[in-house]
Scaffold this active site. Structure first.
Site, PDB file in Angstrom:
ATOM      1  N   GLY A  54     -31.294  51.099 -19.421  1.00 44.74           N
ATOM      2  CA  GLY A  54     -32.371  51.123 -18.441  1.00 44.74           C
ATOM      3  C   GLY A  54     -32.200  52.281 -17.483  1.00 44.74           C
ATOM      4  CG  HIS A  81     -27.243  47.989 -13.706  1.00 49.84           C
ATOM      5  ND1 HIS A  81     -25.880  48.230 -13.816  1.00 49.84           N
ATOM      6  CD2 HIS A  81     -27.819  49.219 -13.585  1.00 49.84           C
ATOM      7  CE1 HIS A  81     -25.670  49.536 -13.756  1.00 49.84           C
ATOM      8  NE2 HIS A  81     -26.829  50.161 -13.621  1.00 49.84           N
ATOM      9  CD  GLU A  82     -31.351  49.973 -15.078  1.00 47.73           C
ATOM     10  OE1 GLU A  82     -31.622  50.868 -14.246  1.00 47.73           O
ATOM     11  OE2 GLU A  82     -30.400  50.056 -15.875  1.00 47.73           O
ATOM     12  CB  CYS A 116     -24.443  53.094 -13.818  1.00 46.35           C
ATOM     13  SG  CYS A 116     -25.865  53.683 -12.883  1.00 46.35           S
ATOM     14  CG  LEU A 117     -27.885  56.415 -17.935  1.00 45.94           C
ATOM     15  CD1 LEU A 117     -29.347  56.729 -18.198  1.00 45.94           C
ATOM     16  CD2 LEU A 117     -27.009  56.899 -19.073  1.00 45.94           C
ATOM     17  CG  HIS A 161     -30.113  51.859  -9.890  1.00 45.29           C
ATOM     18  ND1 HIS A 161     -29.101  52.669  -9.405  1.00 45.29           N
ATOM     19  CD2 HIS A 161     -29.751  51.543 -11.152  1.00 45.29           C
ATOM     20  CE1 HIS A 161     -28.175  52.827 -10.350  1.00 45.29           C
ATOM     21  NE2 HIS A 161     -28.537  52.148 -11.418  1.00 45.29           N
ATOM     22  CD  GLN A 219     -30.187  55.069 -12.692  1.00 45.61           C
ATOM     23  OE1 GLN A 219     -30.920  54.268 -13.235  1.00 45.61           O
ATOM     24  NE2 GLN A 219     -28.979  55.355 -13.165  1.00 45.61           N
TER      25      GLN A 219
HETATM   26 NI    NI Z   1     -27.488  52.174 -13.212  1.00 45.65          NI
END
Ligand code: NI
Length: 182
Positions: free
Chosen positions: A49, A136-137, A94-95, A140, A54
């Site tokens: 995701g 998680h998403e 996480c990216l 953000h 991000q």
């Molecule tokens: Ni993340």
């Protein structure tokens, strides 16, 4: 369509509380282009995701894949409500924190209400991995990164976890924690 650059931790955009998308702007070319670019970006990086902050856009949009055999979903202005007091522990990555993984305990079930990209409302009850990705998403969007919630002593590099086993598998986090590998 474009693959966007992903912000890494340390960039202030990841710490801002993102603004809601006004529903009457959802159909605008700029918001729809952002959604297209986010879909392309998360595929390029092979992430589960991606949240708009991000990619340096502080608005409340996430794209995510809840199950590996499903298409990516788009949620605009998502609201999450835990529906269970039970916690489950999962190794997350996480990216924006490349190369690392850590164990996070989160409510095992959540209800999600959001708008889809065409403005239609969606409501879902999620558990298991989909509940983890959703939380998680959506974190953000409130300026929260999983490492803020990571269990002590569980953070490590993906390569080391692969080589030596993750702390969950090794039982280093205590026998009371029931965990699973993402
Ligand atoms: Ni993340």
């Amino acid at each position: 369509m474009a693959i966007l650059r992903v912000a890494r931790i340390g960039h202030p955009v990841l710490r801002q509380v993102a603004a809601p998308v006004p529903p009457d702007q959802l159909a605008s070319a700029s918001i729809q282009a952002l959604i297209e670019d986010m879909l392309e970006t998360v595929e390029e990086y092979d992430g589960a995701g991606l949240a708009a902050p991000q990619v340096h856009r502080s608005v409340r949009i996430v794209v995510l894949r809840l199950r590996s055999d499903e298409d990516l979903r788009v949620w605009v202005n998502p609201v999450l409500t835990p529906t269970s007091e039970r916690l489950s522990v999962t190794m997350e990555g996480c990216l924006s924190v490349p190369g690392m993984r850590g164990a996070v305990a989160r409510p095992a079930e959540v209800r999600v209400e959001a708008l889809e990209r065409d403005g239609s409302p969606v409501a879902l009850l999620l558990s298991g991995f989909p509940a983890v990705v959703a939380q998680h998403e959506c974190d953000h969007l409130d300026g929260i990164v999983y490492i803020d919630r990571v269990l002590p002593r569980s953070l490590g590099y993906v390569e080391e976890h692969r080589r030596y086993g993750s702390p969950l598998v090794r039982g280093e986090l205590g026998s009371d924690l029931q965990g699973e590998e993402e």
